[in-house]
Design a protein around this motif. Structure first.
Motif, PDB file in Angstrom:
ATOM      1  N   GLY A  99      59.661  55.377 -16.037  1.00  0.00           N
ATOM      2  CA  GLY A  99      58.702  54.461 -15.415  1.00  0.00           C
ATOM      3  C   GLY A  99      59.106  54.072 -14.005  1.00  0.00           C
ATOM      4  O   GLY A  99      58.267  53.983 -13.102  1.00  0.00           O
ATOM      5  N   LEU A 117      58.517  56.983 -11.695  1.00  0.00           N
ATOM      6  CA  LEU A 117      57.078  57.143 -11.521  1.00  0.00           C
ATOM      7  C   LEU A 117      56.520  56.086 -10.564  1.00  0.00           C
ATOM      8  O   LEU A 117      55.653  56.382  -9.742  1.00  0.00           O
ATOM      9  CB  LEU A 117      56.380  57.055 -12.877  1.00  0.00           C
ATOM     10  N   TYR A 158      55.407  63.861  -9.951  1.00  0.00           N
ATOM     11  CA  TYR A 158      54.740  63.042 -10.954  1.00  0.00           C
ATOM     12  C   TYR A 158      54.943  63.570 -12.369  1.00  0.00           C
ATOM     13  O   TYR A 158      54.967  62.815 -13.325  1.00  0.00           O
ATOM     14  CB  TYR A 158      53.234  62.959 -10.672  1.00  0.00           C
ATOM     15  N   THR A 209      56.826  61.526 -15.751  1.00  0.00           N
ATOM     16  CA  THR A 209      55.876  61.300 -16.845  1.00  0.00           C
ATOM     17  C   THR A 209      56.420  61.881 -18.150  1.00  0.00           C
ATOM     18  O   THR A 209      56.342  61.238 -19.205  1.00  0.00           O
ATOM     19  CB  THR A 209      54.512  61.942 -16.511  1.00  0.00           C
TER      20      THR A 209
END
Length: 148
Positions: free
Chosen positions: A28, A31, A52, A56
Motif C-alpha cells: 500500500g 502504491l 503500479y 498491487t
C-alpha cells in the motif's frame, strides 16, 4: 465487548498475522507513492505499468497470507521478490519504506510455523518447571568438619 477481542486473538493466532500485515502495508505504501496519472503511465509503457502492478500484487499477496495461510510459503516468496522489484520500478521501493516493510513481512510470513506453541505459555511452563525443580531438591546441610 471482550468476545470480539478474544475471537480476533484466536483468528490471529492461526495465521502469520504480522507478516501478512506488514507485506500489505508495504504494498500500500509503495502504491501510494506513485503519483503519476494514468495517462502518463500508458504513455511511458511497461515501465510505468510495472510501477503500479508490482505493489498491487504485493498488497494482494499480503491479504492472501492473512486469509489463506496454508499457502504462506508461496505468497511470501512472491512477496519478497516483488518487494525487491519495486526498488527499480516504484520510486526506490516507495522511498525504501515500502520495500523494507514488504521484505520484513515476507520473511515473517515465511518463518511462521502453524503448530508452534505461544511464547507466553512456553515461558510460563519453563518458570513452573524451574520452580518445581528447586522445591523438589532437598536442601543440602553444611558438612561438618572433622576435628581430631
Amino acid at each position: 465487548m471482550a468476545r470480539p477481542k478474544v475471537a480476533f486473538r484466536q483468528w490471529r493466532a492461526k495465521r502469520p498475522f504480522w507478516g501478512g500485515l506488514l507485506l500489505t502495508l508495504g504494498g500500500g505504501e509503495v502504491l501510494l507513492t506513485e503519483k503519476a496519472s494514468l495517462k502518463v503511465v500508458l504513455h511511458v509503457g511497461m515501465q510505468g505499468l510495472a510501477g503500479y502492478l508490482l505493489p498491487t500484487v504485493m498488497l494482494l499477496c499480503g491479504l492472501l497470507i492473512l486469509f489463506n495461510p496454508a499457502q504462506r510459503l508461496f505468497y511470501s516468496i512472491i512477496g519478497v521478490l516483488l518487494s525487491l522489484g519495486t526498488w527499480l520500478t516504484s520510486n526506490l521501493g516507495g522511498f525504501m519504506i515500502g520495500l523494507l516493510l514488504g521484505v520484513t513481512g515476507s520473511c515473517l510470513a515465511f518463518g511462521w510455523l502453524p503448530d508452534q506453541e505461544p511464547r507466553r505459555g512456553l515461558l510460563r511452563r519453563r518458570r513452573e518447571r524451574s520452580a518445581a525443580a528447586e522445591s523438589a531438591t532437598p536442601p543440602v546441610a553444611p558438612a561438618e568438619s572433622a576435628t581430631s
